[in-house]
Design an enzyme around this catalytic site. Structure first.
Site, mmCIF file in Angstrom:
data_model
loop_
_atom_site.group_PDB
_atom_site.id
_atom_site.type_symbol
_atom_site.label_atom_id
_atom_site.label_comp_id
_atom_site.label_asym_id
_atom_site.label_seq_id
_atom_site.Cartn_x
_atom_site.Cartn_y
_atom_site.Cartn_z
ATOM 1 N N LYS A 4 0.865 -1.288 -0.230
ATOM 2 C CA LYS A 4 -0.171 0.112 0.004
ATOM 3 C C LYS A 4 0.912 1.294 0.071
ATOM 4 O O LYS A 4 2.087 1.238 0.372
ATOM 5 C CB LYS A 4 -0.818 0.077 1.226
ATOM 6 C CG LYS A 4 -2.052 1.054 1.246
ATOM 7 C CD LYS A 4 -3.240 0.012 0.503
ATOM 8 C CE LYS A 4 -4.329 1.136 0.221
ATOM 9 N NZ LYS A 4 -5.510 0.237 -0.199
ATOM 10 N N ASP A 6 -6.643 4.324 -4.696
ATOM 11 C CA ASP A 6 -7.533 4.323 -3.595
ATOM 12 C C ASP A 6 -8.047 5.638 -3.339
ATOM 13 O O ASP A 6 -8.411 6.324 -4.261
ATOM 14 C CB ASP A 6 -6.549 3.862 -2.191
ATOM 15 C CG ASP A 6 -7.282 3.392 -0.986
ATOM 16 O OD1 ASP A 6 -7.790 2.371 -0.888
ATOM 17 O OD2 ASP A 6 -7.729 4.118 -0.068
HETATM 18 N N1 GLU Z 1 -7.320 0.332 -3.114
HETATM 19 C C1 GLU Z 1 -7.984 -0.888 -3.329
HETATM 20 C C2 GLU Z 1 -8.210 -1.853 -2.041
HETATM 21 O O1 GLU Z 1 -7.975 -1.218 -0.942
HETATM 22 C C3 GLU Z 1 -7.437 -1.550 -4.664
HETATM 23 C C4 GLU Z 1 -6.129 -2.045 -4.391
HETATM 24 C C5 GLU Z 1 -5.518 -2.392 -5.966
HETATM 25 O O2 GLU Z 1 -6.683 -2.516 -6.865
HETATM 26 O O3 GLU Z 1 -4.486 -2.696 -6.029
HETATM 27 O O4 GLU Z 1 -8.162 -2.874 -2.059
#
Ligand code: GLU
Length: 461
Positions: A141, A181
Site C-alpha cells: 500500500k 484508493d
Molecule cells: N485500493 C483498493 C483496495 O483497498 C484496490 C487496490 C488494488 O487494486 O491494487 O483494495
C-alpha cells in the site's frame, strides 16, 4: 490422571492466546502511537488463536512476528510546484508488506490524513484480502499526505509526476503493482503511468492497475469494488433466505466504491436512500438517482450537496456521520476507516439493520464490530467484502501479461465467482475453527493460512 480432550484443547488455546498477546505487545512497542495499525493487527491476531491451537507449527515458526513486520517500508520527499510558482513538499509512502504469494499489490491513497499508521494498517489488511481473492498477489500500500481537494489539474499532474519519479525505483510488473484508493482515480493513474513509462523508456502495462481502457486498463475495474461488495452481501443474505430485492439500503461515501455499490444494489431491486461525502449526507426517499450522482462526482467533481439542487425532494444534512441514524435493512459503509463507531452501530441495530457490508477499508471500529456480532447481524468484513477491486486488478495484470483484453461480461462473471468463492471460503473456515457464521474470524483465518503456509515453505527469509 487422564487429561480429557477438552482440557488438552483448553491448554493449547490458552497457550495460543498467550502467544498472540505477546506478539501484539511487541508490535505496539515497535510501532508506537500507530493506533490504526494496532487496530488492524489486533482484529486479525485475535481471530487466529484457534488456528495456533490446532496447528502449533505456526507458532514454532514465529509466523506472527514475521507477518506483522513489513518486508520494506519506504518514505520519501515529494517536491512539486503549485500554480503560483511556489515550491511545496509532501511526504510519499510505500509499504511492501508481504510478497510470499505474489508481487506486492495495493492502492495509493492521497489524503491529508495519510501517515505511517494509516499506510501500515492498509498494507497489513491488504495481505489477507489479496490472499482471499485466490489470485497470486502479495500485500502492499502507499500514498501521500497530499490533499487533492481544490487542486488544479496541472497541480495534480505535477504532483503525480514527482511522486512517481521517486516511486518508480521500487516498483515493476513483477515487483510491486500500485493502483488507486481514496484520492487516486483514473486521472491520477494516467499521470503516474505516463511518468513511469517516460522514465523507464518502455511500455510496461502491468506496473499499475486501474489504467484507462485505451492503454491497458480492464473493463469492470471501475465498478469492481462496489459491485463486488454487493455480490458478497448477496451471498450472506442468500444464506438466510433474504435478498437486496425490496430492501432499503444506505451507502456512505460517494466515491468510486459507493457509486458502483449503489448502482448494483439498485439493479438487484434495492432502494438506496442515502449517500454522503466528508461534509454531509443526502437523503432521497425515492431512491438516489445514479445518473445525477455519477455526473456530479465523476464529471463535475463537485460536492454531494449539489444533488439537492436537481432533486428538490431530497434533503441535505451537514453531518456525514448522522447517515447511520437512517433506518435501513442493509448498510454499506464505503467511505473511510472508523466511520461506524459503537454508538452508530447501536443506532443501526436499534433501527432494525439486517446486514452490513464493508466497502471501505476498516470502516467499523472494533467496538462497532462487537455490537454487530453480538446481535447476530450479518457482517461482511472489509477484507472479504471489498476484495473485488483488487481481484479485478489481478485480472487486469493477467490481461496485460497476455496482451489480450477480456469483455465486460467476462470480467464481471469472474468477479462474481471470486466474491462467491471468498464468501464460501470464509464461512467454511469460520465453522471449521469453531466460530460458525463469524465472517470476521473466517476471512482472517482463510486469508492467513495461505500466506503463512507459503512463508513456511519459502524458509526463514
Ligand atoms: N485500493 C483498493 C483496495 O483497498 C484496490 C487496490 C488494488 O487494486 O491494487 O483494495
Amino acid at each position: 490422571m487422564t487429561i480429557t480432550q477438552q482440557e488438552v484443547q483448553h491448554v493449547s488455546l490458552q497457550k495460543a492466546q498467550n502467544y498472540v498477546n505477546e506478539v501484539f505487545e511487541a508490535v505496539k512497542k515497535r510501532n508506537p502511537n500507530e493506533k490504526e495499525f494496532h487496530q488492524a493487527v489486533k482484529e486479525i491476531f485475535d481471530s487466529l488463536v484457534p488456528v495456533f491451537a490446532k496447528h502449533p507449527h505456526y507458532m514454532d515458526n514465529n509466523v506472527l512476528e514475521r507477518i506483522s513486520e513489513p518486508e520494506r517500508f519506504l518514505t520519501f520527499r515529494v517536491p512539486w510546484v503549485d500554480d503560483e510558482g511556489k515550491v511545496r513538499v509532501n511526504r510519499g509512502f510505500r509499504v511492501q508488506f508481504n510478497s510470499n504469494i505474489g508481487p506486492y499489490k495495493g492502492g495509493l491513497r492521497f489524503h491529508p490524513s495519510v501517515n505511517a499508521s494509516i499506510i501500515k494498517f492498509l498494507g497489513f489488511e491488504q495481505i489477507f484480502k489479496n490472499s482471499l481473492t485466490g489470485q497470486p498477489i502479495g500485500g502492499g500500500k502507499g500514498g501521500s499526505d497530499f490533499d487533492p481537494k481544490g487542486k488544479s489539474d496541472g497541480e495534480i499532474m505535477r504532483f503525480c509526476q514527482s511522486f512517481m519519479t521517486e516511486l518508480c525505483k521500487y516498483i515493476g510488473p513483477d515487483i510491486d503493482v500500485p493502483a488507486g484508493d481514496i484520492g487516486v482515480g483514473a486521472r491520477e493513474i494516467g499521470y503516474l503511468f505516463g511518468q513511469y513509462k517516460r522514465i523507464r523508456g518502455g511500455f510496461e502495462a502491468g506496473v499499475l492497475t486501474g489504467k484507462g481502457l485505451g492503454y491497458g486498463g480492464s473493463l469492470t475495474r471501475t465498478e469492481a469494488t462496489g459491485y463486488g461488495t454487493v455480490y458478497f452481501v448477496e451471498e450472506m443474505l442468500k444464506d438466510k433466505g433474504l435478498s437486496f430485492n425490496g430492501s432499503t439500503v444506505i451507502v456512505s461515501g460517494s466515491g468510486n466504491v459507493s457509486i458502483y455499490a449503489i448502482e448494483k444494489a439498485a439493479q438487484l431491486g434495492a432502494k438506496v436512500v442515502a449517500c454522503s461525502d466528508s461534509d454531509g449526507y443526502i437523503y432521497d426517499a425515492k431512491g438516489i438517482n445514479i445518473d445525477t450522482l455519477k455526473r456530479i462526482k465523476e464529471v463535475e467533481r463537485d460536492r454531494i450537496q449539489a444533488y439537492v439542487k436537481e432533486h428538490p425532494d431530497a434533503i441535505y444534512h451537514d453531518n456525514c456521520s448522522h447517515i447511520w441514524s437512517i433506518p435501513c435493512d442493509i448498510a454499506l459503509p464505503c467511505a473511510t476507516q472508523n466511520e461506524i463507531d459503537e454508538k452508530s452501530a447501536k443506532m443501526l441495530v436499534a433501527n432494525g439493520v439486517k446486514a452490513i457490508g464493508e466497502g471501505a477499508n476498516m470502516p467499523s471500529t472494533l467496538e462497532a464490530i462487537d455490537v454487530f456480532l453480538s446481535h447476530s447481524i450479518l457482517f461482511g468484513p472489509a477484507k472479504a467484502a471489498n476484495a473485488g477491486g483488487v481481484a479485478v486488478s489481478a485480472l487486469e495484470m493477467a490481461q496485460n501479461s497476455m496482451r489480450m483484453p477480456w469483455s465486460f461480461e467476462e470480467v464481471d462473471e469472474k468477479l462474481y465467482h471470486i466474491m462467491k468463492n471468498i464468501y464460501q471460503t470464509s464461512i467454511t473456515a469460520a465453522k471449521e475453527y469453531g466460530h460458525p457464521g463469524n465472517l470476521v474470524v473466517g476471512a482472517n483465518i482463510a486469508g492467513f493460512i495461505k500466506v503463512a503456509d507459503a512463508m513456511i515453505a519459502q524458509g526463514v527469509i
